[in-house]
Design a protein around this motif. Structure first.
Motif, short mmCIF file in Angstrom:
data_model
loop_
_atom_site.label_atom_id
_atom_site.label_comp_id
_atom_site.label_asym_id
_atom_site.label_seq_id
_atom_site.Cartn_x
_atom_site.Cartn_y
_atom_site.Cartn_z
N VAL A 279 0.84 -1.20 0.00
CA VAL A 279 0.00 0.00 0.00
C VAL A 279 0.88 1.25 0.00
O VAL A 279 0.63 2.21 -0.75
N TYR A 280 1.90 1.24 0.84
CA TYR A 280 2.73 2.44 0.99
C TYR A 280 3.53 2.73 -0.27
O TYR A 280 3.71 3.89 -0.65
N ASN A 281 4.02 1.70 -0.95
CA ASN A 281 4.73 1.93 -2.20
C ASN A 281 3.79 2.50 -3.25
O ASN A 281 4.19 3.36 -4.05
N SER A 282 2.56 2.05 -3.25
CA SER A 282 1.56 2.63 -4.15
C SER A 282 1.37 4.12 -3.84
O SER A 282 1.31 4.96 -4.75
N PHE A 283 1.33 4.44 -2.57
CA PHE A 283 1.21 5.83 -2.12
C PHE A 283 2.44 6.64 -2.53
O PHE A 283 2.33 7.76 -3.05
N LEU A 284 3.63 6.09 -2.32
CA LEU A 284 4.87 6.81 -2.64
C LEU A 284 5.00 7.06 -4.14
O LEU A 284 5.57 8.07 -4.56
N TYR A 285 4.48 6.14 -4.95
CA TYR A 285 4.55 6.32 -6.40
C TYR A 285 3.46 7.25 -6.92
O TYR A 285 3.38 7.51 -8.13
N LEU A 295 -6.39 -1.36 -2.80
CA LEU A 295 -5.42 -2.14 -2.03
C LEU A 295 -5.81 -2.18 -0.56
O LEU A 295 -5.71 -3.23 0.08
N VAL A 296 -6.26 -1.06 -0.03
CA VAL A 296 -6.65 -1.02 1.39
C VAL A 296 -7.85 -1.93 1.65
O VAL A 296 -7.92 -2.60 2.68
N SER A 297 -8.77 -1.99 0.70
CA SER A 297 -9.96 -2.82 0.86
C SER A 297 -9.61 -4.30 0.95
O SER A 297 -10.40 -5.10 1.47
N GLN A 298 -8.44 -4.67 0.45
CA GLN A 298 -8.01 -6.07 0.46
C GLN A 298 -7.28 -6.45 1.74
O GLN A 298 -6.95 -7.62 1.95
N LEU A 299 -7.02 -5.48 2.61
CA LEU A 299 -6.32 -5.76 3.86
C LEU A 299 -7.26 -6.41 4.86
O LEU A 299 -8.43 -6.04 4.95
N ASN A 302 -7.74 -5.45 10.85
CA ASN A 302 -7.04 -5.63 12.12
C ASN A 302 -6.42 -4.30 12.55
O ASN A 302 -6.69 -3.25 11.94
N ASP A 303 -5.58 -4.33 13.58
CA ASP A 303 -5.00 -3.10 14.09
C ASP A 303 -4.16 -2.35 13.06
O ASP A 303 -4.16 -1.12 13.01
N MET A 304 -3.46 -3.10 12.20
CA MET A 304 -2.60 -2.45 11.22
C MET A 304 -3.41 -1.76 10.13
O MET A 304 -3.04 -0.67 9.66
N LYS A 305 -4.53 -2.35 9.74
CA LYS A 305 -5.38 -1.69 8.76
C LYS A 305 -5.92 -0.39 9.33
O LYS A 305 -6.02 0.62 8.62
N ARG A 323 -13.49 2.80 1.86
CA ARG A 323 -14.71 2.14 2.31
C ARG A 323 -14.40 1.37 3.59
O ARG A 323 -13.56 0.46 3.59
N LEU A 324 -15.08 1.71 4.68
CA LEU A 324 -14.84 1.07 5.97
C LEU A 324 -15.96 0.11 6.30
O LEU A 324 -17.12 0.33 5.95
N ASN A 325 -15.60 -0.99 6.98
CA ASN A 325 -16.67 -1.86 7.48
C ASN A 325 -17.30 -1.23 8.72
O ASN A 325 -16.85 -0.18 9.19
N ASP A 326 -18.31 -1.87 9.27
CA ASP A 326 -19.07 -1.25 10.37
C ASP A 326 -18.20 -0.96 11.58
O ASP A 326 -18.31 0.11 12.20
N ASN A 327 -17.34 -1.91 11.94
CA ASN A 327 -16.52 -1.71 13.13
C ASN A 327 -15.45 -0.65 12.91
O ASN A 327 -15.15 0.15 13.81
#
Length: 339
Positions: A279-285, A295-299, A302-305, A323-327
Protein backbone atom coordinates in the motif's frame (compact mmCIF):
# COMPACT_ATOMS: atom_id res chain seq x y z
CA UNK A 1 -1.06 9.66 27.40
CA UNK A 2 -0.34 8.98 31.08
CA UNK A 3 3.38 9.20 30.32
CA UNK A 4 2.97 12.53 28.52
CA UNK A 5 1.06 13.87 31.49
CA UNK A 6 3.79 12.59 33.82
CA UNK A 7 6.43 14.42 31.78
CA UNK A 8 4.38 17.63 31.85
CA UNK A 9 3.88 17.38 35.60
CA UNK A 10 7.27 16.13 36.78
CA UNK A 11 9.69 16.82 33.93
CA UNK A 12 12.55 19.29 34.12
CA UNK A 13 13.41 21.42 31.09
CA UNK A 14 17.11 21.20 30.28
CA UNK A 15 19.36 21.53 27.22
CA UNK A 16 21.13 18.38 26.00
CA UNK A 17 23.34 18.39 22.90
CA UNK A 18 21.99 21.84 21.99
CA UNK A 19 18.36 20.71 22.14
CA UNK A 20 15.82 21.51 24.82
CA UNK A 21 14.02 18.56 26.36
CA UNK A 22 11.54 18.02 29.16
CA UNK A 23 13.11 15.13 31.09
CA UNK A 24 12.30 12.69 33.87
CA UNK A 25 15.15 10.64 35.33
CA UNK A 26 14.83 6.92 36.09
CA UNK A 27 11.34 6.16 34.78
CA UNK A 28 9.74 2.73 34.31
CA UNK A 29 6.71 1.80 32.22
CA UNK A 30 4.95 -1.56 32.54
CA UNK A 31 3.03 -2.76 29.49
CA UNK A 32 0.44 -5.39 30.36
CA UNK A 33 -0.51 -6.27 26.77
CA UNK A 34 2.51 -5.83 24.47
CA UNK A 35 0.64 -7.24 21.46
CA UNK A 36 -1.54 -4.12 21.53
CA UNK A 37 1.34 -2.55 19.67
CA UNK A 38 -0.27 -0.14 17.20
CA UNK A 39 -0.81 3.43 18.40
CA UNK A 40 -3.60 5.33 16.66
CA UNK A 41 -3.97 8.44 18.81
CA UNK A 42 -5.24 11.90 17.83
CA UNK A 43 -2.40 14.29 16.91
CA UNK A 44 0.23 11.52 17.30
CA UNK A 45 0.66 11.19 13.50
CA UNK A 46 2.41 7.82 13.51
CA UNK A 47 3.64 6.17 10.32
CA UNK A 48 2.91 2.44 10.58
CA UNK A 49 4.84 1.75 7.37
CA UNK A 50 8.17 3.09 8.60
CA UNK A 51 7.65 1.26 11.90
CA UNK A 52 7.19 -2.06 10.10
CA UNK A 53 10.17 -1.43 7.82
CA UNK A 54 12.52 -0.59 10.69
CA UNK A 55 11.35 -3.63 12.67
CA UNK A 56 11.97 -6.03 9.79
CA UNK A 57 15.32 -4.34 9.11
CA UNK A 58 16.40 -4.99 12.70
CA UNK A 59 15.24 -8.60 12.70
CA UNK A 60 17.15 -9.29 9.48
CA UNK A 61 20.39 -8.14 11.11
CA UNK A 62 20.75 -5.13 8.84
CA UNK A 63 22.05 -1.59 9.42
CA UNK A 64 22.32 -0.40 5.81
CA UNK A 65 20.35 2.65 4.73
CA UNK A 66 19.56 1.36 1.26
CA UNK A 67 16.38 -0.41 2.38
CA UNK A 68 15.38 1.77 5.31
CA UNK A 69 15.58 5.17 3.61
CA UNK A 70 12.70 4.19 1.37
CA UNK A 71 10.42 4.16 4.41
CA UNK A 72 12.21 6.34 6.97
CA UNK A 73 13.81 9.35 5.30
CA UNK A 74 15.30 10.77 8.49
CA UNK A 75 17.38 7.61 9.02
CA UNK A 76 20.21 9.33 7.19
CA UNK A 77 20.39 11.91 10.01
CA UNK A 78 21.73 9.19 12.30
CA UNK A 79 24.42 7.89 9.96
CA UNK A 80 28.12 8.77 10.22
CA UNK A 81 28.99 7.74 6.67
CA UNK A 82 25.73 8.05 4.71
CA UNK A 83 25.53 4.31 4.04
CA UNK A 84 24.99 2.68 7.44
CA UNK A 85 23.25 3.44 10.72
CA UNK A 86 26.17 2.43 12.93
CA UNK A 87 24.00 2.29 16.06
CA UNK A 88 21.38 0.10 14.38
CA UNK A 89 20.31 -2.95 16.35
CA UNK A 90 20.29 -5.49 13.51
CA UNK A 91 23.93 -6.66 13.54
CA UNK A 92 24.01 -6.41 17.33
CA UNK A 93 21.05 -8.78 17.58
CA UNK A 94 21.92 -11.20 14.81
CA UNK A 95 25.71 -11.18 14.41
CA UNK A 96 27.69 -9.75 17.31
CA UNK A 97 31.15 -11.22 16.85
CA UNK A 98 29.56 -14.20 15.14
CA UNK A 99 26.88 -14.67 17.85
CA UNK A 100 23.18 -14.59 16.97
CA UNK A 101 21.68 -13.39 20.25
CA UNK A 102 18.15 -14.34 19.20
CA UNK A 103 19.19 -17.95 18.62
CA UNK A 104 21.11 -18.02 21.89
CA UNK A 105 18.19 -16.73 23.97
CA UNK A 106 15.87 -19.31 22.41
CA UNK A 107 18.44 -22.05 23.09
CA UNK A 108 18.83 -21.01 26.74
CA UNK A 109 15.08 -20.87 27.41
CA UNK A 110 14.40 -24.09 25.54
CA UNK A 111 16.99 -25.95 27.60
CA UNK A 112 15.98 -24.36 30.91
CA UNK A 113 12.58 -22.68 31.13
CA UNK A 114 13.44 -21.23 34.55
CA UNK A 115 16.67 -19.59 33.36
CA UNK A 116 17.52 -16.01 34.29
CA UNK A 117 20.36 -15.89 31.76
CA UNK A 118 18.42 -15.04 28.59
CA UNK A 119 20.05 -11.67 27.94
CA UNK A 120 20.66 -9.69 24.75
CA UNK A 121 23.22 -6.88 24.94
CA UNK A 122 22.95 -3.95 22.54
CA UNK A 123 25.61 -1.54 23.83
CA UNK A 124 29.09 -2.35 22.51
CA UNK A 125 31.76 -1.20 24.96
CA UNK A 126 34.44 -1.55 22.30
CA UNK A 127 32.91 1.06 20.01
CA UNK A 128 29.99 2.92 21.57
CA UNK A 129 32.05 5.18 23.83
CA UNK A 130 33.29 6.92 20.67
CA UNK A 131 32.12 10.30 19.42
CA UNK A 132 29.46 9.23 16.93
CA UNK A 133 26.26 10.84 15.69
CA UNK A 134 24.24 8.13 17.40
CA UNK A 135 24.79 5.36 19.93
CA UNK A 136 22.17 2.77 20.91
CA UNK A 137 19.40 4.04 23.16
CA UNK A 138 18.19 0.51 23.90
CA UNK A 139 21.03 -1.21 25.72
CA UNK A 140 19.80 -4.48 27.24
CA UNK A 141 16.98 -6.99 26.78
CA UNK A 142 16.12 -9.75 29.24
CA UNK A 143 13.63 -12.56 28.69
CA UNK A 144 12.31 -14.73 31.53
CA UNK A 145 9.58 -17.37 31.59
CA UNK A 146 7.32 -17.63 34.62
CA UNK A 147 4.02 -19.56 34.71
CA UNK A 148 4.47 -20.13 30.96
CA UNK A 149 4.42 -16.38 30.27
CA UNK A 150 7.56 -14.85 28.87
CA UNK A 151 8.31 -11.41 30.29
CA UNK A 152 10.58 -8.90 28.59
CA UNK A 153 12.58 -6.19 30.36
CA UNK A 154 14.20 -3.43 28.31
CA UNK A 155 16.84 -1.09 29.73
CA UNK A 156 17.48 2.20 27.93
CA UNK A 157 19.98 4.94 28.56
CA UNK A 158 17.71 7.41 26.77
CA UNK A 159 14.19 7.33 25.36
CA UNK A 160 12.28 10.03 23.49
CA UNK A 161 8.56 9.49 24.02
CA UNK A 162 7.65 10.47 20.45
CA UNK A 163 10.19 9.01 18.03
CA UNK A 164 11.51 6.40 20.46
CA UNK A 165 9.02 4.93 22.91
CA UNK A 166 5.76 5.35 20.97
CA UNK A 167 7.35 5.61 17.53
CA UNK A 168 9.34 2.39 17.20
CA UNK A 169 10.56 0.85 20.46
CA UNK A 170 7.40 -0.70 21.88
CA UNK A 171 6.44 -1.98 18.41
CA UNK A 172 9.80 -3.48 17.48
CA UNK A 173 10.33 -5.19 20.83
CA UNK A 174 6.75 -6.48 20.92
CA UNK A 175 7.40 -8.26 17.61
CA UNK A 176 10.62 -9.81 18.93
CA UNK A 177 8.78 -10.64 22.17
CA UNK A 178 6.06 -12.46 20.23
CA UNK A 179 8.63 -14.36 18.19
CA UNK A 180 10.62 -15.50 21.23
CA UNK A 181 7.35 -16.60 22.88
CA UNK A 182 6.42 -18.64 19.79
CA UNK A 183 9.85 -20.25 19.56
CA UNK A 184 9.84 -21.21 23.24
CA UNK A 185 6.22 -22.42 23.27
CA UNK A 186 5.28 -19.68 25.74
CA UNK A 187 2.62 -17.01 26.01
CA UNK A 188 3.47 -13.34 25.62
CA UNK A 189 3.71 -11.79 29.06
CA UNK A 190 4.37 -8.24 30.18
CA UNK A 191 7.03 -5.77 29.14
CA UNK A 192 8.97 -3.46 31.43
CA UNK A 193 10.82 -0.47 29.98
CA UNK A 194 13.33 1.16 32.31
CA UNK A 195 14.58 4.51 31.00
CA UNK A 196 17.48 6.36 32.66
CA UNK A 197 16.35 9.47 30.76
CA UNK A 198 12.75 9.66 29.57
CA UNK A 199 12.12 12.85 27.65
CA UNK A 200 10.17 14.96 25.21
CA UNK A 201 11.94 17.23 22.70
CA UNK A 202 10.76 20.81 22.43
CA UNK A 203 9.91 20.25 18.76
CA UNK A 204 7.12 17.99 20.05
CA UNK A 205 5.81 20.16 22.92
CA UNK A 206 2.81 21.41 20.95
CA UNK A 207 1.90 17.95 19.68
CA UNK A 208 2.20 16.43 23.15
CA UNK A 209 -0.09 19.12 24.56
CA UNK A 210 -2.68 18.41 21.87
CA UNK A 211 -2.52 14.68 22.61
CA UNK A 212 -2.93 15.15 26.36
CA UNK A 213 -5.82 17.59 25.92
CA UNK A 214 -7.76 15.43 23.46
CA UNK A 215 -10.81 13.53 24.68
CA UNK A 216 -9.36 10.22 23.41
CA UNK A 217 -9.92 7.59 26.12
CA UNK A 218 -10.63 4.34 24.22
CA UNK A 219 -8.04 2.76 21.92
CA UNK A 220 -8.57 0.64 18.83
CA UNK A 221 -8.29 -2.59 20.85
CA UNK A 222 -11.31 -1.52 22.92
CA UNK A 223 -13.24 -1.82 19.65
CA UNK A 224 -12.25 -5.47 19.18
CA UNK A 225 -9.33 -5.14 16.75
CA UNK A 226 -6.39 -7.47 17.21
CA UNK A 227 -2.95 -8.04 15.74
CA UNK A 228 -2.08 -10.74 13.19
CA UNK A 229 -0.13 -13.65 14.65
CA UNK A 230 3.43 -14.74 14.00
CA UNK A 231 3.84 -18.46 13.23
CA UNK A 232 7.18 -19.20 11.55
CA UNK A 233 9.44 -21.83 13.16
CA UNK A 234 12.92 -20.59 14.02
CA UNK A 235 14.78 -22.95 11.61
CA UNK A 236 12.76 -21.47 8.73
CA UNK A 237 12.83 -17.83 9.84
CA UNK A 238 15.98 -16.65 8.03
CA UNK A 239 14.93 -18.30 4.78
CA UNK A 240 11.45 -16.81 5.04
CA UNK A 241 12.92 -13.37 5.74
CA UNK A 242 15.00 -13.60 2.57
CA UNK A 243 11.86 -14.41 0.59
CA UNK A 244 10.02 -11.53 2.32
CA UNK A 245 12.76 -9.11 1.23
CA UNK A 246 12.71 -10.49 -2.29
CA UNK A 247 8.98 -9.77 -2.52
CA UNK A 248 9.45 -6.31 -0.99
CA UNK A 249 12.09 -5.48 -3.62
CA UNK A 250 9.74 -6.53 -6.38
CA UNK A 251 6.94 -4.40 -4.90
CA UNK A 252 9.31 -1.47 -4.59
CA UNK A 253 10.16 -1.88 -8.27
CA UNK A 254 6.44 -1.76 -9.14
CA UNK A 255 6.24 -5.39 -10.18
CA UNK A 256 2.78 -6.88 -9.99
CA UNK A 257 2.79 -9.75 -7.49
CA UNK A 258 -0.10 -12.15 -7.18
CA UNK A 259 -1.81 -12.31 -3.80
CA UNK A 260 -1.20 -16.04 -3.80
CA UNK A 261 2.56 -15.52 -3.88
CA UNK A 262 2.44 -13.13 -0.91
CA UNK A 263 0.24 -15.57 0.99
CA UNK A 264 2.82 -18.31 0.38
CA UNK A 265 4.74 -16.72 3.25
CA UNK A 266 2.22 -18.64 5.38
CA UNK A 267 2.56 -16.30 8.34
CA UNK A 268 -0.16 -13.76 9.18
CA UNK A 269 2.20 -11.20 10.65
CA UNK A 270 4.76 -11.29 7.84
CA UNK A 271 2.01 -11.26 5.21
CA UNK A 272 0.38 -8.22 6.81
CA UNK A 273 3.70 -6.41 7.02
CA UNK A 274 4.25 -6.96 3.31
CA UNK A 275 0.70 -6.00 2.31
CA UNK A 276 1.07 -2.71 4.17
CA UNK A 277 4.34 -1.91 2.41
CA UNK A 278 2.56 -2.69 -0.86
CA UNK A 279 0.00 0.00 0.00
CA UNK A 280 2.73 2.44 0.99
CA UNK A 281 4.73 1.93 -2.20
CA UNK A 282 1.56 2.63 -4.15
CA UNK A 283 1.21 5.83 -2.12
CA UNK A 284 4.87 6.81 -2.64
CA UNK A 285 4.55 6.32 -6.40
CA UNK A 286 1.62 8.73 -6.44
CA UNK A 287 -0.94 6.25 -7.66
CA UNK A 288 -4.58 7.32 -7.67
CA UNK A 289 -6.76 7.31 -4.58
CA UNK A 290 -8.97 4.76 -6.32
CA UNK A 291 -6.06 2.35 -6.78
CA UNK A 292 -4.84 2.90 -3.22
CA UNK A 293 -8.35 2.41 -1.85
CA UNK A 294 -8.61 -0.90 -3.70
CA UNK A 295 -5.42 -2.14 -2.03
CA UNK A 296 -6.65 -1.02 1.39
CA UNK A 297 -9.96 -2.82 0.86
CA UNK A 298 -8.01 -6.07 0.46
CA UNK A 299 -6.32 -5.76 3.86
CA UNK A 300 -7.57 -7.89 6.74
CA UNK A 301 -9.52 -5.80 9.26
CA UNK A 302 -7.04 -5.63 12.12
CA UNK A 303 -5.00 -3.10 14.09
CA UNK A 304 -2.60 -2.45 11.22
CA UNK A 305 -5.38 -1.69 8.76
CA UNK A 306 -6.74 0.84 11.24
CA UNK A 307 -3.33 2.54 11.25
CA UNK A 308 -3.31 2.56 7.44
CA UNK A 309 -6.75 4.19 7.33
CA UNK A 310 -5.64 6.84 9.81
CA UNK A 311 -2.46 7.64 7.88
CA UNK A 312 -4.13 7.90 4.46
CA UNK A 313 -7.18 9.88 5.53
CA UNK A 314 -4.91 12.30 7.40
CA UNK A 315 -2.53 12.69 4.48
CA UNK A 316 -5.22 13.18 1.84
CA UNK A 317 -7.44 15.20 4.20
CA UNK A 318 -10.30 13.04 2.97
CA UNK A 319 -12.30 10.78 5.31
CA UNK A 320 -14.56 9.39 2.62
CA UNK A 321 -12.38 7.86 -0.11
CA UNK A 322 -11.86 4.58 1.78
CA UNK A 323 -14.71 2.14 2.31
CA UNK A 324 -14.84 1.07 5.97
CA UNK A 325 -16.67 -1.86 7.48
CA UNK A 326 -19.07 -1.25 10.37
CA UNK A 327 -16.52 -1.71 13.13
CA UNK A 328 -13.89 0.40 11.39
CA UNK A 329 -16.47 3.14 10.90
CA UNK A 330 -17.51 2.91 14.54
CA UNK A 331 -13.92 3.37 15.69
CA UNK A 332 -13.21 6.27 13.37
CA UNK A 333 -16.44 8.05 14.22
CA UNK A 334 -15.18 8.04 17.79
CA UNK A 335 -11.56 8.79 16.86
CA UNK A 336 -12.36 11.79 14.65
CA UNK A 337 -14.72 13.19 17.29
CA UNK A 338 -11.72 13.50 19.66
CA UNK A 339 -10.07 16.24 17.59
Amino acid sequence: MDSINHLHKHGERIVVRSQEVCEVISYTIRIEKPLERVYVIPYRNNNIFSTIAETMWDLAGRNDLDFLMRYLKRANNFSDDGSKWRAGYGPRLRNWGGVDQINEVVRILTNDRSSRRAVMNLFDVETDYGDYIDVPCNNWLHFIIRNNFIELSVALRSNDIMWGFSGINTFRWSVLHEMIAYWTNSEVGRQFHYMASFHLYNRHYKRAKEISESMFRENLYDFGFSSPKFSTPLPKFNEKQLFWYELETRLRNREVIAQKEIESLNDELLINFLLLLKVYNSFLYGESRTDIAKLVSQLPSNDMKVAVIEFLTRHFKDKSFLRLNDNEQKFFDYYWSCY
